[in-house]
Design a protein around this motif. Structure first.
Motif, mmCIF file in Angstrom:
data_model
loop_
_atom_site.group_PDB
_atom_site.id
_atom_site.type_symbol
_atom_site.label_atom_id
_atom_site.label_comp_id
_atom_site.label_asym_id
_atom_site.label_seq_id
_atom_site.Cartn_x
_atom_site.Cartn_y
_atom_site.Cartn_z
ATOM 1 N N ARG A 129 0.851 -1.210 0.000
ATOM 2 C CA ARG A 129 0.000 0.000 0.000
ATOM 3 C C ARG A 129 0.880 1.251 0.000
ATOM 4 N N GLN A 130 1.951 1.200 0.796
ATOM 5 C CA GLN A 130 2.854 2.351 0.856
ATOM 6 C C GLN A 130 3.508 2.613 -0.493
ATOM 7 N N LYS A 131 3.834 1.517 -1.187
ATOM 8 C CA LYS A 131 4.456 1.662 -2.505
ATOM 9 C C LYS A 131 3.481 2.347 -3.463
ATOM 10 N N LEU A 132 2.232 1.920 -3.366
ATOM 11 C CA LEU A 132 1.196 2.517 -4.214
ATOM 12 C C LEU A 132 1.071 4.020 -3.945
ATOM 13 N N LEU A 133 1.140 4.372 -2.647
ATOM 14 C CA LEU A 133 0.925 5.766 -2.256
ATOM 15 C C LEU A 133 2.206 6.597 -2.274
ATOM 16 N N GLN A 134 3.367 5.924 -2.378
ATOM 17 C CA GLN A 134 4.667 6.609 -2.317
ATOM 18 C C GLN A 134 4.803 7.447 -1.037
ATOM 19 N N GLN A 135 4.538 6.809 0.082
ATOM 20 C CA GLN A 135 4.694 7.445 1.389
ATOM 21 C C GLN A 135 4.699 6.340 2.444
ATOM 22 N N LYS A 136 5.002 6.722 3.692
ATOM 23 C CA LYS A 136 4.932 5.724 4.766
ATOM 24 C C LYS A 136 3.777 6.077 5.701
ATOM 25 N N GLY A 137 2.976 5.090 5.985
ATOM 26 C CA GLY A 137 1.853 5.304 6.904
ATOM 27 C C GLY A 137 2.385 5.595 8.297
ATOM 28 N N CYS A 138 1.846 6.612 8.931
ATOM 29 C CA CYS A 138 2.293 6.945 10.289
ATOM 30 C C CYS A 138 1.215 7.784 10.976
ATOM 31 N N VAL A 139 1.443 8.085 12.251
ATOM 32 C CA VAL A 139 0.494 8.913 13.010
ATOM 33 C C VAL A 139 1.224 10.169 13.491
ATOM 34 N N ILE A 140 0.669 11.319 13.143
ATOM 35 C CA ILE A 140 1.184 12.589 13.675
ATOM 36 C C ILE A 140 0.218 12.964 14.791
ATOM 37 N N TRP A 141 0.677 12.883 16.023
ATOM 38 C CA TRP A 141 -0.213 13.090 17.179
ATOM 39 C C TRP A 141 0.009 14.500 17.721
ATOM 40 N N ILE A 142 -0.959 15.392 17.470
ATOM 41 C CA ILE A 142 -0.812 16.784 17.934
ATOM 42 C C ILE A 142 -1.543 16.944 19.265
ATOM 43 N N THR A 143 -0.776 17.239 20.304
ATOM 44 C CA THR A 143 -1.356 17.377 21.640
ATOM 45 C C THR A 143 -1.127 18.796 22.167
ATOM 46 N N GLY A 144 -2.044 19.264 22.980
ATOM 47 C CA GLY A 144 -1.895 20.598 23.571
ATOM 48 C C GLY A 144 -3.218 21.088 24.124
ATOM 49 N N LEU A 145 -3.124 22.201 24.824
ATOM 50 C CA LEU A 145 -4.323 22.782 25.458
ATOM 51 C C LEU A 145 -5.366 23.181 24.418
ATOM 52 N N SER A 146 -6.578 23.305 24.869
ATOM 53 C CA SER A 146 -7.625 23.857 24.016
ATOM 54 C C SER A 146 -7.186 25.271 23.607
ATOM 55 N N GLY A 234 8.931 4.504 15.606
ATOM 56 C CA GLY A 234 9.107 5.607 14.661
ATOM 57 C C GLY A 234 7.834 6.031 13.940
ATOM 58 N N ASN A 235 6.806 5.198 14.035
ATOM 59 C CA ASN A 235 5.567 5.525 13.293
ATOM 60 C C ASN A 235 4.659 6.494 14.038
ATOM 61 N N PHE A 236 5.009 6.809 15.284
ATOM 62 C CA PHE A 236 4.191 7.741 16.081
ATOM 63 C C PHE A 236 5.027 9.000 16.289
ATOM 64 N N VAL A 237 4.545 10.086 15.719
ATOM 65 C CA VAL A 237 5.290 11.343 15.803
ATOM 66 C C VAL A 237 4.473 12.305 16.668
ATOM 67 N N GLU A 238 4.984 12.541 17.876
ATOM 68 C CA GLU A 238 4.237 13.412 18.800
ATOM 69 C C GLU A 238 4.636 14.873 18.562
ATOM 70 N N VAL A 239 3.616 15.696 18.368
ATOM 71 C CA VAL A 239 3.844 17.135 18.160
ATOM 72 C C VAL A 239 3.197 17.867 19.335
ATOM 73 N N PHE A 240 4.025 18.547 20.112
ATOM 74 C CA PHE A 240 3.511 19.248 21.299
ATOM 75 C C PHE A 240 3.305 20.723 20.974
ATOM 76 N N MET A 241 2.055 21.160 21.069
ATOM 77 C CA MET A 241 1.747 22.585 20.898
ATOM 78 C C MET A 241 2.035 23.257 22.244
ATOM 79 N N ASP A 242 3.257 23.740 22.385
ATOM 80 C CA ASP A 242 3.692 24.299 23.673
ATOM 81 C C ASP A 242 3.340 25.788 23.748
ATOM 82 N N ILE A 243 2.075 26.057 23.780
ATOM 83 C CA ILE A 243 1.587 27.446 23.791
ATOM 84 C C ILE A 243 1.102 27.748 25.218
ATOM 85 N N PRO A 244 1.596 28.829 25.818
ATOM 86 C CA PRO A 244 1.230 29.112 27.212
ATOM 87 C C PRO A 244 -0.289 29.229 27.408
ATOM 88 N N LEU A 245 -0.707 28.789 28.591
ATOM 89 C CA LEU A 245 -2.141 28.842 28.918
ATOM 90 C C LEU A 245 -2.712 30.244 28.704
#
Ligand SMILES: Nc1ncnc2c1ncn2[C@@H]1O[C@H](COP(=O)(O)OS(=O)(=O)O)[C@@H](OP(=O)(O)O)[C@H]1O
Ligand SMILES: Nc1ncnc2c1ncn2[C@@H]1O[C@H](COP(=O)(O)OP(=O)(O)O)[C@@H](O)[C@H]1O
Length: 335
Positions: A129-146, A234-245
């Motif tokens: 499937r990845q070959k078909l799509l020319q990419q690697k399946g992964c999860v970009i997990w964006i976490t942070g305050l409302s 490596g398939n889970f990429v955590e992105v922290f929105m470090d924005i002050p409260l």
């Protein structure tokens, strides 16, 4: 349901059937090719060692009966005889049979609260499937305050990836709570279940070869780490929105911080808004509002941290570019 029932038949008389299930060795699995329109009913006739013996009544076929040859399946990892069946040599599509039997063959197990379930491997794998799509399946997990900008960055990221010809899908906390997770509140155990379900769905998207962007507060470290653990290294990429409260609170696009500060969220409230002459009502059941009277546990080792520089927040598209650069660096934008 018909395919599932057919798989449970395990053996049957051949007349009128295009193919049938073989149980002669634990490596083989086949499917009955039943035409849905011909099936007029399923009748559960009893169980044997947890496997249902099903009688399919058909408009054109005579009732199917188990017949006379002893077979073995594996139940919870243990070999068990499931009784007498014959016609194991009926016309099977060998390749498809072996493909779908998967690496666990006829391993039947109990997973969580589900008993007598089997893992079926697809005949097309993630690499293909990845070959078909020319990419690697992964999860970009964006976490942070409302209000930290999770949804905005997720959208910019999705746009940037799409522009590069990459397939991406967003699982946004707010959106998922409109359907899959509509039964969940904001008390701690429901937030945990919310994250667990989103993690499992994200894992499926990644397995499909898609770049799945989950934008959810996900306030508890343990829940985020559990989602990470679902995926290959490596398939889970955590992105922290470090924005002050105080910045998130000043933005307050939904007015929820204001409600929280006024003590109107803790314990559950109902918000009604008049929109196009219709009253839209949301019930907010909560143990508290994240960052105000409910905890947010910042990540300790996230792959990417997006923060203000000199009190200035980068634009959403610049933030998205930072994530895209990371994906390029680790080779996820090619198969
Ligand atoms: N009590 C409480 N605490 C936090 N957030 C609340 C609450 N009540 C409602 N909302 C709104 O729900 C959105 C967060 O949903 P999530 O599924 O991402 O939350 S969680 O991960 O389960 O904590 C969140 O959306 P975002 O602002 O986009 O983060 C809020 O708008
Ligand atoms: N990089 C940014 N710079 C300035 N404002 C932003 C930025 N990202 C988001 N915003 C604004 O902040 C508010 C909250 O953004 P949103 O994406 O809804 O946050 P979240 O999904 O984390 O609740 C919105 O009004 C949005 O326009």
């Amino acid at each position: 349901m018909i395919a599932a029932a057919a798989r449970l038949l395990l053996g049957c008389s051949s007349s009128g059937l295009e193919s049938a299930v073989s149980m002669s060795s634990p490596q083989k699995l086949g499917f009955l090719n039943l035409q849905e329109s011909n099936v007029v009913g399923f009748e559960k006739r009893g169980t044997s060692l947890g496997l249902s013996v099903v009688n399919v009544r058909s408009k054109v076929l005579p009732p199917l009966e188990a017949s006379k040859e002893s077979k073995t399946v594996y139940i919870n990892g243990k070999a068990e005889s499931i009784g007498d069946f014959s016609d194991s040599s009926l016309d099977l599509d060998e390749d498809l049979s072996n493909d779908c039997a998967g690496k666990n063959g006829h391993m039947i197990s109990t997973i969580g609260k589900s008993t007598n379930i089997m893992w079926h491997e697809s005949s097309v794998g993630k690499l293909e499937r990845q070959k078909l799509l020319q990419q690697k399946g992964c999860v970009i997990w964006i976490t942070g305050l409302s209000g930290s900008g999770k949804s905005t960055v997720a959208c910019a990221l999705s746009r940037g990836l799409h522009y590069r010809g990459k397939l991406c899908y967003i699982l946004d906390g707010d959106n998922v709570r409109h359907g899959l997770n509509r039964d969940l509140t904001f008390k701690a155990e429901d937030r945990a279940e919310n994250i667990r379900r989103i993690g499992e769905v994200a894992k499926l998207f990644a397995d499909a070869g898609v770049i799945c962007v989950a934008s959810v507060i996900s306030p508890y470290r343990r829940d985020r780490d559990a989602c990470r653990a679902l995926l290959p290294e490596g398939n889970f990429v955590e992105v922290f929105m470090d924005i002050p409260l105080k910045v998130c609170e000043a933005r307050d696009p939904k007015g929820l911080y204001k409600l929280a500060r006024a003590g109107k969220i803790k314990g559950g409230i109902t918000v009604s808004v008049l929109c196009l002459n219709k009253v839209l009502t949301w019930s907010l059941h909560s143990a508290g509002f994240t960052g105000i009277d409910d905890p947010y546990e910042p990540p300790l080792n996230s792959e990417i941290v997006l923060r203000q520089k000199g009190g200035v927040c980068a634009s959403p598209s610049d933030m998205a570019e930072e994530v895209i650069s990371y994906l390029e660096e680790v080779g996820y934008l090619q198969a």
